[in-house]
Design an enzyme around this catalytic site. Structure first.
Site, PDB file in Angstrom:
ATOM      1  CB  CYS A 134      20.391  19.011 -16.950  1.00 44.63           C
ATOM      2  SG  CYS A 134      21.416  18.026 -15.857  1.00 44.63           S
ATOM      3  CB  CYS A 137      22.676  20.606 -14.426  1.00 43.70           C
ATOM      4  SG  CYS A 137      23.000  19.228 -15.505  1.00 43.70           S
ATOM      5  CG  ASP A 138      20.481  23.852 -14.541  1.00 45.05           C
ATOM      6  OD1 ASP A 138      21.636  24.108 -14.156  1.00 45.05           O
ATOM      7  OD2 ASP A 138      20.171  23.736 -15.732  1.00 45.05           O
TER       8      ASP A 138
END
Ligand code: NAP
Length: 312
Positions: A134, A137-138
């Site tokens: 993701c 997300c990261d």
């Protein structure tokens, strides 16, 4: 068989837990079949910085544990079993989990989706430690670093374009010489000076498990068999998602891509009284916060459905 429940929630990611909080606070005494590995995809991440309410972010597993406690606090009953079969042709609905059989007037499906993985042993060991599924997300953790994306579809191109705003360079590794993604996404990626493509290439191994972080990847060119080691800090696997809908085939209408079909703007499935929330019905946004939002919608819709159909 035990008494018929008002609401059974299947699955325990942000959508399921949010549905449980709302249903429990509405006095519907929800039963949640969490699955034997509860918590959903956030259990595979480390720091979550884009879930509102946490100034400095929160660890994915901690966020899920907090949501679980909140759902329990309001009286959600939880059973750590995988649902093995459902029968939505009967009323009340029938849900089987191993040897146990449950009945319910409404069901909220929140079984999520799973990222497809390459299947390398190092991939699971380094998940959340440099390997990610993701970018939103990261990606932030790899600012000005070397990033690699695996895949040739729209997801891979979208991740690469997003990551190009953060990383020093983004290498897209694709197993063929032609992309599967849409023309417009291809054009954007080809025009981006930070994105480079490695064609006919697969990731053969990821290093360094002993150090507990990603330091490089071993690549193999499928045409020439040439092998190469490249320094990489963040490896994003973007080879597609699989909604967890196997047990619902033939029970509720699915889209051609196997996600559950819901009436637009609602969580209602093709079966009145069965609702679907989170990634199992969302192949577009796929965020924890959108999953939580639709979990809330599903509980409210279940409550209204019960009011309309069940005499008090
Ligand atoms: P996808 O279209 O199925 O593409 C998956 C890619 O991963 C393919 O290029 C495939 O290679 C590769 N792949 C699959 N298994 C692999 C493996 N084991 N090792 C290496 N490579 C592997 O999946 P997606 O990109 O997630 O897209 C899914 C759907 O969502 C599509 O309809 C897409 O258009 C849509 N979507 C749209 C957007 C957007 O428009 N912004 C964004 C994301 C997704 P091959 O090409 O060789 O099969």
């Amino acid at each position: 068989m035990a008494t018929t429940r008002k609401v059974i929630i299947i699955g325990s990611g942000p959508a399921g837990y949010t549905a449980a909080v709302y249903a429990a606070r509405a006095n519907l005494a929800p039963l949640m079949l969490t699955g034997i590995q509860p918590g959903g995809q956030l259990m595979l991440t480390t720091l979550v910085e884009n879930y509102p309410g946490f100034v400095e972010g929160i660890q994915g597993p901690e966020l899920m544990e907090t949501m679980k406690k909140q759902a329990e606090h309001f009286g959600t009953e939880m059973i750590a079993e995988d649902v093995t079969a459902v029968d939505f042709s009967k009323r009340p609905f029938v849900i089987r989990a191993g040897e146990r059989v449950f009945e319910s007037h409404t069901v909220i499906i929140a079984t999520g989706a799973s990222s497809k993985l390459l299947g390398l042993p190092a991939e699971s060991k380094l998940m959340g430690r440099g390997v990610s599924t993701c970018a939103t997300c990261d990606g932030f953790f790899f600012k000005d670093q070397n990033i690699m994306v695996v895949g040739g579809g729209d997801s891979a191109l979208e991740e690469a374009l997003y990551l190009s705003r953060l990383g020093r360079q983004v290498d897209v590794v694709h197993r063929r010489a032609a992309l599967r993604g849409s023309k417009i996404m291809q054009e954007r990626a080809f025009k981006n000076p930070k994105i480079k493509f490695l064609w006919d290439t697969i990731v053969h191994d990821i290093l360094d498990v002993a150090k507990g972080k990603v330091t490089s990847v071993l690549l193999k060119n499928l045409k020439t068999n040439a092998r190469e080691e490249r320094p990489v800090d963040g490896l994003f696997v973007a080879i597609g998602h699989q909604p967890n809908t196997q047990i619902f085939r033939g029970q509720v209408e699915l889209l051609p891509n196997e996600y559950i079909k819901v009436n637009p703007g609602t969580t209602q499935t093709s079966v009145p009284g069965v609702f679907a929330a989170g990634d199992v019905q969302d192949h577009v946004y796929r965020q924890a916060v959108t999953a939580a939002g639709t979990g809330c919608m599903a509980a409210l819709e279940a409550e209204r459905y019960l009011e309309a159909t069940q005499p008090h």
